[in-house]
Design a protein around this motif. Sequence first.
Motif, PDB file in Angstrom:
ATOM      1  N   VAL A   1     -21.914  21.475 -10.756  1.00  0.00           N
ATOM      2  CA  VAL A   1     -22.680  23.076 -10.220  1.00  0.00           C
ATOM      3  C   VAL A   1     -24.650  22.443 -10.169  1.00  0.00           C
ATOM      4  O   VAL A   1     -24.950  21.866 -10.541  1.00  0.00           O
ATOM      5  N   SER A   2     -24.422  22.710  -9.326  1.00  0.00           N
ATOM      6  CA  SER A   2     -26.033  22.829  -8.628  1.00  0.00           C
ATOM      7  C   SER A   2     -27.336  23.135  -9.164  1.00  0.00           C
ATOM      8  O   SER A   2     -26.924  23.856 -10.365  1.00  0.00           O
ATOM      9  N   MET A   3     -28.611  22.094  -9.194  1.00  0.00           N
ATOM     10  CA  MET A   3     -29.860  23.437 -10.129  1.00  0.00           C
ATOM     11  C   MET A   3     -29.881  24.430 -10.113  1.00  0.00           C
ATOM     12  O   MET A   3     -30.555  25.486 -10.878  1.00  0.00           O
ATOM     13  N   ALA A   4     -29.605  25.397  -9.188  1.00  0.00           N
ATOM     14  CA  ALA A   4     -29.913  26.836  -8.768  1.00  0.00           C
ATOM     15  C   ALA A   4     -29.240  27.400  -9.539  1.00  0.00           C
ATOM     16  O   ALA A   4     -29.383  28.913  -9.823  1.00  0.00           O
ATOM     17  N   VAL A   5     -27.880  27.208  -9.916  1.00  0.00           N
ATOM     18  CA  VAL A   5     -26.484  27.863 -10.649  1.00  0.00           C
ATOM     19  C   VAL A   5     -27.336  27.432 -11.703  1.00  0.00           C
ATOM     20  O   VAL A   5     -27.488  29.070 -12.859  1.00  0.00           O
ATOM     21  N   ILE A   6     -27.996  25.842 -12.297  1.00  0.00           N
ATOM     22  CA  ILE A   6     -27.840  26.162 -14.072  1.00  0.00           C
ATOM     23  C   ILE A   6     -29.437  26.815 -14.268  1.00  0.00           C
ATOM     24  O   ILE A   6     -29.267  27.940 -14.952  1.00  0.00           O
ATOM     25  N   ASP A   7     -30.869  27.060 -13.032  1.00  0.00           N
ATOM     26  CA  ASP A   7     -31.245  27.530 -13.095  1.00  0.00           C
ATOM     27  C   ASP A   7     -31.313  29.236 -13.239  1.00  0.00           C
ATOM     28  O   ASP A   7     -32.017  30.228 -13.889  1.00  0.00           O
ATOM     29  N   GLU A   8     -30.440  29.873 -12.138  1.00  0.00           N
ATOM     30  CA  GLU A   8     -29.910  30.889 -12.667  1.00  0.00           C
ATOM     31  C   GLU A   8     -29.465  31.622 -13.994  1.00  0.00           C
ATOM     32  O   GLU A   8     -29.159  32.759 -14.105  1.00  0.00           O
ATOM     33  N   ALA A   9     -28.391  30.502 -14.525  1.00  0.00           N
ATOM     34  CA  ALA A   9     -27.402  30.819 -15.574  1.00  0.00           C
ATOM     35  C   ALA A   9     -28.841  30.987 -16.937  1.00  0.00           C
ATOM     36  O   ALA A   9     -28.943  31.594 -17.778  1.00  0.00           O
ATOM     37  N   ILE A  10     -30.117  29.969 -16.562  1.00  0.00           N
ATOM     38  CA  ILE A  10     -31.005  30.083 -17.253  1.00  0.00           C
ATOM     39  C   ILE A  10     -31.551  31.181 -17.095  1.00  0.00           C
ATOM     40  O   ILE A  10     -31.995  32.053 -19.103  1.00  0.00           O
ATOM     41  N   LYS A  11     -32.408  31.922 -16.611  1.00  0.00           N
ATOM     42  CA  LYS A  11     -32.585  32.958 -15.895  1.00  0.00           C
ATOM     43  C   LYS A  11     -31.746  34.275 -16.144  1.00  0.00           C
ATOM     44  O   LYS A  11     -32.072  35.644 -17.282  1.00  0.00           O
ATOM     45  N   THR A  12     -30.452  34.214 -16.658  1.00  0.00           N
ATOM     46  CA  THR A  12     -29.900  35.198 -17.401  1.00  0.00           C
ATOM     47  C   THR A  12     -29.679  35.043 -19.227  1.00  0.00           C
ATOM     48  O   THR A  12     -29.341  36.551 -19.487  1.00  0.00           O
ATOM     49  N   ILE A  13     -29.876  33.896 -19.500  1.00  0.00           N
ATOM     50  CA  ILE A  13     -29.963  33.512 -20.736  1.00  0.00           C
ATOM     51  C   ILE A  13     -31.171  34.847 -21.157  1.00  0.00           C
ATOM     52  O   ILE A  13     -31.320  35.223 -22.368  1.00  0.00           O
ATOM     53  N   THR A  14     -32.375  33.699 -20.499  1.00  0.00           N
ATOM     54  CA  THR A  14     -33.778  34.682 -21.692  1.00  0.00           C
ATOM     55  C   THR A  14     -34.386  35.914 -20.909  1.00  0.00           C
ATOM     56  O   THR A  14     -35.117  36.304 -20.889  1.00  0.00           O
ATOM     57  N   VAL A  15     -33.324  36.424 -19.683  1.00  0.00           N
ATOM     58  CA  VAL A  15     -34.056  37.521 -19.489  1.00  0.00           C
ATOM     59  C   VAL A  15     -33.009  38.906 -19.633  1.00  0.00           C
ATOM     60  O   VAL A  15     -32.495  38.748 -19.142  1.00  0.00           O
TER      61      VAL A  15
END
Length: 517
Positions: free
Chosen positions: A64-78
């Motif tokens: 997966v792309s880094m953009a998808v990883i970043d979106e997953a992290i945002k989903t976890i932390t928000v």
Amino acid sequence: MAEEYRFNENELELVALRWLEEVGYTSVSAKELEDSGMSKRKDYKEVVLIDRLKEVLVTINPDVSMAVIDEAIKTITVHKHPDMAVNNQTFHRYITDGIEIPTREGNRNVTKRILLFDFNEPRNNDFLAVNQFIVEEDNQRKRTDIILFVNGLPIVLFELKNATDESVGISDAYNQLQTYKQEIPSLLTFNEFMVASDGVQAKVGTLSSNEERFMVWRTIDGKVEHGTASSQLEVLIKGMCNPEVLLDLLHHFILFKTDGDKTIKILAAYHQYHAVNRAVEEAKRAVSTEGDNKIGVVWHTQGSGKSLSMVFYTGKLVQELNNPTVVVLTDRNDLDDQLFLTFSQSSDLLRQTPKQANDGDELKELLSVNAGGIVFSTMQKFAPKEGNQMDVLTDRRNVIVMADEAHRSQYGFSADVNAKDGSIKYGYAKYLRDALPNASYIGFTGTPISSADKSTKAVFGDYIDVYDMTQAVEDGATVKIYYESRIIPVSLPDGLDIDDLVEDIVEGQEDDVASKT
């Protein structure tokens, strides 16, 4: 094992960190973490170690792309809900199922599932133990004793008290954990379980556990149970916090049970955890082409959480055996309803909705699938409509029959001849095997039978695990109620008052007691 010694709070932290290092954690103080650059927290309000989380997510999700990883992290932390408990349940679902992130690949809209942990290979995850980690929220600043970060996520929280101070005990540690829930809920949103210890005692519970439901973990290897001569904290750390067991607990042994408006987070006790894993391995043996279809008997005393053990077993079995059909069997309608309710309230863990057969025809319909399904039935539905030969409902081998109260109604393989008219009749056990000739069988019971014509072991196989009343009472998993020369063992789930149970027993409503416990 460590000799018994009363540590002060600072010593207890250090020795706990040493035990954690022995099972595979890197341990640092919060100051060392910040000074070394191992954590890049912007401030004390951040409770997730974002850089460590990102590094592991990239490793275990290579496509997966880094953009998808970043979106997953945002989903976890928000956090999406004002209620910490709701966010905690959502986070646990991310742990077990991953996070689905919509994205684009070329001209197509696609969804990528991001895994937070590598459950198959513990070494691909990052295990870090941090002491004196500071969290700040709403002008409240708290310095925690020890947090276990797995892949940068604060999964386990330890609260340790000074064993040399007789005025301070494990209840103070429990109360401090409750304070954290009120004052720094952002940290507890990610918590899977919490540990309270005074250096002598050590107990583990979840966000919803009252103090009575914080339980001792008594074994390191699942074979030897350690008594009072051993450090309970050392046994707990080495027995349930070692990376392999911890990942298994997160994946298969935590459930959220909702009843009305109340949701309870339940963590398997040590006897449930090890019994289930042994039973899964025995199932693999029994269903193999060389297997004998006898998985065995789980002998756990009444009141020790047998119904939930069956839920945990089914949840893990479905994944480990590649989606078998599980038939849950009782011999009374009220027990069928009670157990069906327990399973229905645990559907997140089971990853499917159980079905309850109302009659023999519906039972046949529910079993007419190639795989999958959790089907509830009473023994009485396995009866021929006429004659002595029950129709085959399915001859598949990937069927597991799980019998509750397995000491009852599971016999009668030999013919019983009526002296008056010479008619022949068999017991339900024979008809059951006519209907499911290639299924494998496991029995759960608190009181197995062993006699010439009725033997629980002869029907289901050897004992897989034994947890008797003495062990259950010692662990606090069961309370003995003595009434009219009888011993009635019951377990006490969160929020249940023992006075209410005693009143039910005195009024002769023991079925109500069974349904509540």
